[in-house]
Write an enzyme that holds these catalytic residues in place. Sequence first.
Site, short mmCIF file in Angstrom:
data_model
loop_
_atom_site.label_atom_id
_atom_site.label_comp_id
_atom_site.label_asym_id
_atom_site.label_seq_id
_atom_site.Cartn_x
_atom_site.Cartn_y
_atom_site.Cartn_z
N HIS A 1 0.87 -0.82 -0.31
CA HIS A 1 0.17 -0.42 0.23
C HIS A 1 0.55 0.61 0.47
O HIS A 1 0.38 2.40 0.02
CB HIS A 1 -0.76 0.20 0.97
CG HIS A 1 -1.89 -1.08 0.90
ND1 HIS A 1 -3.30 -0.74 0.93
CD2 HIS A 1 -2.16 -1.90 1.08
CE1 HIS A 1 -4.04 -1.58 0.86
NE2 HIS A 1 -3.41 -3.04 0.88
N ASP B 1 4.14 9.72 -1.03
CA ASP B 1 2.78 8.43 -0.42
C ASP B 1 2.53 7.13 -2.09
O ASP B 1 1.81 7.24 -3.36
CB ASP B 1 1.26 9.56 -1.16
CG ASP B 1 0.51 9.24 0.36
OD1 ASP B 1 0.11 7.98 0.12
OD2 ASP B 1 -0.41 9.99 1.13
#
Length: 742
Positions: A156, A370
């Site tokens: 992730h 991110d």
Amino acid sequence: MVANRLPVDSRTLPDGATEWVTSPGGLVTAMESVMRTVDSGAWVGWGGSPGEAPEPFEADGMSLYPVRLDQQDVERYYEGFSNATLWPLYHDVIVDPEFHRTWWDSYVTANRRFARAAGAVASKGGTIWVHDYQLQLVPRMIRDDRTDVRIGFFNHIPFPSVELFSQLPKRNQMLRGLLGSDLVGFQRESDAQNFLGAVRKLLGYQVDGQVISVPGLGAAPVREVLVQTFPISIDSEAVSALTEDAEVRERAVQLRRDLGDPHKVVLGVDRLDYTKGIRHRLKAWGELLNDGSIDPHDTVMIQVATPSRERVEAYRQLRDEVELTVGRINGDHAPIGRPAVSYQHRSFDRRDMTALFMAADVVLVTALRDGMNLVAKEYVASRPDLRGVLVLSEFAGAADELRAAVMVNPHDIDELKSAILRALAMPEEEQEDAMRSLRHQVMENDVQAWAHDFLQHLEQSGDPAYGTRPTVRLAGDDSTDPEAFDQALEDFSDVPRILIASDFDGVLAPIVDDRDAVQPDPRALSTLRELSELPGVAVALVSGRALEDLDSHTTMPSSVVLVGSHGAEVGALPPWMQSEVLDSAALSMTPEKEDLLRSITENLRRIARAHPGVEVETKPSAAVLHTRNAKGRGSLNATDSALEYAVTLPDVTVTPGKEVVEFSVVHTSKGAAIDALARASAADAWLYLGDDVTDESVFARLGDRDVGIKVGEGDTAAGYRVAGTDEVAAALKRLSELRRES
């Protein structure tokens, strides 16, 4: 599902009772709705509190299996190695990662605990989906115990460049842990390429496009792992539906009223994390106020900073810096009764968060690095009115998809300031055009579609087209029923055009200590010569030996094709064979590869000199370490040294076999050679005899009419087994008789 956290956390009430509340974090937000749609699913994870894990239980229609983490695990595995070592390293070293061997030990122990819990829960032939950086060793650990399951892993967060990842102690163990998966998924294409580059450079495994060939050890065949990009999303419909809720709509209106009905509301929503760019955002906001570009009477900023990892020093320091900056901005610029920055260091439930998104004219997502950033997608899903502007960092994974956002480099404060001003001044018509594009992307590609895509690829990873590990059709020394074997030979002999191919050592000739003293079975060679003269029959010998060596020990006629060095060398072809098929697959040496081969040979000779009895064989495109005659523990130690050396060779195929390790500077396999031979001879089916790990690449390609025969013991993808060279000669003789009769 295997994740560090369960989708719920335990909370102790004043009366001592325990209640379960939804866990924080993007992973839980994304996966919770997916798990509710699975017919038979379990979620394995930590309950959020140290100590003994409760018994498995049901919550919100999900079967939850808690994993125990004690306080030391939390400190070393979670706060330590996961969040003070891996997290900063994987986020471009925005802060310096810390390395402690005790943290690594705890990481291994905790990963093994998750792996055992998942292995105990999964049904036979089931699917296990492992999530995120805290559990990167779990796939390999599961595979060691459960060879019957499919294993997927999804990361992730970003995956760093090879240069950064190489700083990680135990880096190769981490890669091998991930390669226990059948499918490894990433958020962005750059992350997938970074991972492939790390595998190529540090492990030396063959990488072909998005497929990694993972060499098997012992009797295990080569496995192939697919690496793919799967940008995660949100439950878009559920978020959008909340905007129709009368209470949520009223809450959005009330929020603006509570702020004094400003002309514009700017919102930032983040975990309090140094990767989110909160300090850069506040610096830009403060400068805009200082410049007079923004009037605090007309425009208010809300910064939601959800508490995160507050026991980690870097996060405690970040909170102090953020709160000091907010206080300074408000002290300098806030009108009486209204903040310039409304700072909220707490969590909001989904309804309140949706109301915040509906109230905001501009949302700032300024992450320095991110994996995805689901806040950006949640804001878009919250604006069916097609109003609002998203300012999005180009370093967030969402930037690959949400191209209609106002893109910004958050490291450039001047650019960030300009982007904020542009967003605040954007006309409604332009807002509508951008938001319509953004909503199309988010609503059409929701978390259900993401999960379906990943699981579909994982399901297909068992298909030969994806090159996954071969099925073990025969285990150990399982013998073949003689009648079934004879029927297989009879059926094969009736096929119009056939290819008969065989390995040499251990199949046509018994294994001997002195490779030069090998004596092939004359009966087998004679039968192969006879078969090569029959109509519709092509015959080939496919060996790891060099072509010249194979030729000298077999003296076969030109009607029998000789293939040496696992396919890198092909001898003369019969005139009726389509030579261009093999020519197109030929792998030539280049000066660079010749230099590399010389270097490999010298390094293997250095290993051999340290282990008496170990020998090095050279081939035109490979060097081979032979450990059969090593003294004492020399065979094991020399093999370990060779495999350790192999991780430094990014473009070399390393193939361990029976007391050999081969280093090839060109990518070859017996399986690829058989494919080419079958096409060149226009064969309708083929039969192959092999005894070694290297022969499994052939057996892995068996079609419905093909026949694979394993010679000797060991797990194999072949459908039939014979004991040794005597049985090989008998089988070839039987096949010759049947073919003459057909």
